[in-house]
Design a protein around this motif. Sequence first.
Motif, PDB file in Angstrom:
ATOM      1  N   ALA A  46       0.677  -1.220   0.138  1.00 27.39           N
ATOM      2  CA  ALA A  46      -0.013  -0.033  -0.184  1.00 27.39           C
ATOM      3  C   ALA A  46       0.806   1.307  -0.040  1.00 27.39           C
ATOM      4  N   LEU A  47       0.285   2.266  -0.575  1.00 33.35           N
ATOM      5  CA  LEU A  47       1.174   3.739  -0.668  1.00 33.35           C
ATOM      6  C   LEU A  47       1.252   3.961   0.831  1.00 33.35           C
ATOM      7  N   GLU A  48       2.450   4.399   1.174  1.00 40.17           N
ATOM      8  CA  GLU A  48       2.593   5.204   2.299  1.00 40.17           C
ATOM      9  C   GLU A  48       2.424   6.748   2.248  1.00 40.17           C
ATOM     10  N   SER A  49       1.266   7.156   2.587  1.00 41.62           N
ATOM     11  CA  SER A  49       0.763   8.666   2.487  1.00 41.62           C
ATOM     12  C   SER A  49       1.451   9.539   3.252  1.00 41.62           C
ATOM     13  N   ALA A  50       2.074   9.297   4.234  1.00 36.28           N
ATOM     14  CA  ALA A  50       2.904  10.142   5.245  1.00 36.28           C
ATOM     15  C   ALA A  50       4.018  10.593   4.404  1.00 36.28           C
ATOM     16  N   THR A  51       4.662   9.729   3.757  1.00 34.41           N
ATOM     17  CA  THR A  51       5.795  10.083   2.784  1.00 34.41           C
ATOM     18  C   THR A  51       5.459  11.140   1.536  1.00 34.41           C
ATOM     19  N   PHE A  52       4.453  10.906   0.943  1.00 29.82           N
ATOM     20  CA  PHE A  52       3.939  11.768   0.089  1.00 29.82           C
ATOM     21  C   PHE A  52       3.485  13.064   0.612  1.00 29.82           C
ATOM     22  N   LEU A  53       2.955  13.191   1.709  1.00 31.99           N
ATOM     23  CA  LEU A  53       2.574  14.471   2.218  1.00 31.99           C
ATOM     24  C   LEU A  53       3.721  15.190   2.680  1.00 31.99           C
ATOM     25  N   ASP A  54       4.773  14.746   3.269  1.00 36.12           N
ATOM     26  CA  ASP A  54       6.079  15.229   3.603  1.00 36.12           C
ATOM     27  C   ASP A  54       6.741  15.801   2.347  1.00 36.12           C
ATOM     28  N   LEU A  55       6.872  14.920   1.031  1.00 34.37           N
ATOM     29  CA  LEU A  55       7.358  15.437  -0.255  1.00 34.37           C
ATOM     30  C   LEU A  55       6.413  16.547  -0.816  1.00 34.37           C
ATOM     31  N   GLN A  56       5.156  16.613  -0.739  1.00 32.70           N
ATOM     32  CA  GLN A  56       4.248  17.679  -1.183  1.00 32.70           C
ATOM     33  C   GLN A  56       4.568  19.116  -0.450  1.00 32.70           C
ATOM     34  N   THR A  57       5.014  18.777   1.010  1.00 35.65           N
ATOM     35  CA  THR A  57       5.197  20.236   2.004  1.00 35.65           C
ATOM     36  C   THR A  57       6.587  20.589   1.400  1.00 35.65           C
ATOM     37  N   TRP A  58       7.338  19.574   1.229  1.00 32.97           N
ATOM     38  CA  TRP A  58       8.873  20.330   0.988  1.00 32.97           C
ATOM     39  C   TRP A  58       8.785  20.915  -0.523  1.00 32.97           C
ATOM     40  N   VAL A  59       7.888  20.301  -1.468  1.00 33.74           N
ATOM     41  CA  VAL A  59       7.837  21.027  -2.948  1.00 33.74           C
ATOM     42  C   VAL A  59       7.255  22.056  -2.790  1.00 33.74           C
ATOM     43  N   HIS A  60       6.307  22.260  -2.021  1.00 34.55           N
ATOM     44  CA  HIS A  60       5.244  23.442  -1.979  1.00 34.55           C
ATOM     45  C   HIS A  60       6.139  24.500  -1.425  1.00 34.55           C
ATOM     46  N   GLY A  61       7.444  24.378  -0.806  1.00 28.74           N
ATOM     47  CA  GLY A  61       8.303  25.528  -0.294  1.00 28.74           C
ATOM     48  C   GLY A  61       8.804  26.253  -1.441  1.00 28.74           C
ATOM     49  N   PHE A  62       8.784  25.730  -2.586  1.00 27.57           N
ATOM     50  CA  PHE A  62       9.422  26.220  -3.709  1.00 27.57           C
ATOM     51  C   PHE A  62       8.431  26.926  -4.844  1.00 27.57           C
ATOM     52  N   VAL A  63       7.230  26.951  -4.450  1.00 25.55           N
ATOM     53  CA  VAL A  63       6.144  27.409  -5.354  1.00 25.55           C
ATOM     54  C   VAL A  63       5.619  28.779  -4.654  1.00 25.55           C
ATOM     55  N   PRO A  64       5.997  29.730  -5.367  1.00 27.26           N
ATOM     56  CA  PRO A  64       5.489  30.965  -4.930  1.00 27.26           C
ATOM     57  C   PRO A  64       4.148  31.232  -4.843  1.00 27.26           C
ATOM     58  N   PRO A  65       3.757  31.856  -3.915  1.00 30.20           N
ATOM     59  CA  PRO A  65       2.263  32.009  -3.613  1.00 30.20           C
ATOM     60  C   PRO A  65       1.544  32.862  -4.716  1.00 30.20           C
ATOM     61  N   ALA A  66       0.322  32.127  -4.871  1.00 30.73           N
ATOM     62  CA  ALA A  66      -0.276  32.574  -6.111  1.00 30.73           C
ATOM     63  C   ALA A  66      -1.018  33.947  -5.778  1.00 30.73           C
ATOM     64  N   PRO A  67      -1.079  34.934  -6.541  1.00 31.96           N
ATOM     65  CA  PRO A  67      -1.661  36.391  -6.111  1.00 31.96           C
ATOM     66  C   PRO A  67      -3.269  35.963  -5.966  1.00 31.96           C
ATOM     67  N   ALA A  68      -3.702  37.010  -5.140  1.00 39.07           N
ATOM     68  CA  ALA A  68      -5.142  36.669  -5.070  1.00 39.07           C
ATOM     69  C   ALA A  68      -6.023  37.303  -6.190  1.00 39.07           C
ATOM     70  N   LEU A  69      -6.730  36.521  -6.669  1.00 44.76           N
ATOM     71  CA  LEU A  69      -7.378  37.034  -7.851  1.00 44.76           C
ATOM     72  C   LEU A  69      -8.965  37.269  -7.520  1.00 44.76           C
ATOM     73  N   SER A  70      -9.593  38.233  -8.192  1.00 41.07           N
ATOM     74  CA  SER A  70     -11.067  38.198  -7.565  1.00 41.07           C
ATOM     75  C   SER A  70     -11.531  38.515  -9.091  1.00 41.07           C
ATOM     76  N   LEU A  71     -12.636  37.369  -9.425  1.00 40.34           N
ATOM     77  CA  LEU A  71     -13.119  37.320 -10.742  1.00 40.34           C
ATOM     78  C   LEU A  71     -14.343  38.410 -10.884  1.00 40.34           C
ATOM     79  N   VAL A  72     -14.790  38.742  -9.548  1.00 36.84           N
ATOM     80  CA  VAL A  72     -15.920  39.630  -9.450  1.00 36.84           C
ATOM     81  C   VAL A  72     -15.421  41.056  -9.187  1.00 36.84           C
ATOM     82  N   PRO A  73     -15.876  42.011  -9.861  1.00 34.63           N
ATOM     83  CA  PRO A  73     -15.339  43.428  -9.429  1.00 34.63           C
ATOM     84  C   PRO A  73     -16.050  43.693  -7.983  1.00 34.63           C
ATOM     85  N   GLU A  74     -15.593  44.344  -7.064  1.00 37.40           N
ATOM     86  CA  GLU A  74     -15.868  44.807  -5.758  1.00 37.40           C
ATOM     87  C   GLU A  74     -17.274  45.460  -5.882  1.00 37.40           C
TER      88      GLU A  74
END
Length: 150
Positions: free
Chosen positions: A68-96
């Motif tokens: 079976a997959l060991e999900s904890a390993t994949f979650l740790d890897l996801q957290t580590w990789v996520h540290g390299f991704v810049p935060p997405a700008p806040a987008l608003s599709l609906v004008p204020e």
Amino acid sequence: MAHDDIFSALADPTRRRLLDSLREESRSVGSLVEALGVSQPTVSKHLKVLREAGMVSMRADGQRRYYALESATFLDLQTWVHGFVPPAPALSLVPESYADPQLASPEATSQATVAAAQLGRTVGRGLEQVTGRAHDFLDRLPKPKFGRKR
């Protein structure tokens, strides 16, 4: 967690296919052999590499081995990789002015309704055109002939 071990394990296409086969549920070695169409020793070798990298776990049931997959390993890897991704700008599709009902005037609401209707018609026409083209394309394909060749 040693990221080098994980990336080394993921480098092999057979191991990636094994991981894909284990996404839904744990599986026996025999069912993995059938699913991948490779020999049992090959599957066992690759499962050992994945187990040593901490990506899968093994459970023995008599003489059968279930992996079976060991999900904890994949979650740790996801957290580590996520540290390299810049935060997405806040987008608003609906004008204020549309988002706050107190700021929206009846004229703005009417304009939004008209724009939504026009967009719906445009998308509908585009969908009809694509569907028509696909139908024409399929009609032009040669029809398969079933039965015995003579």
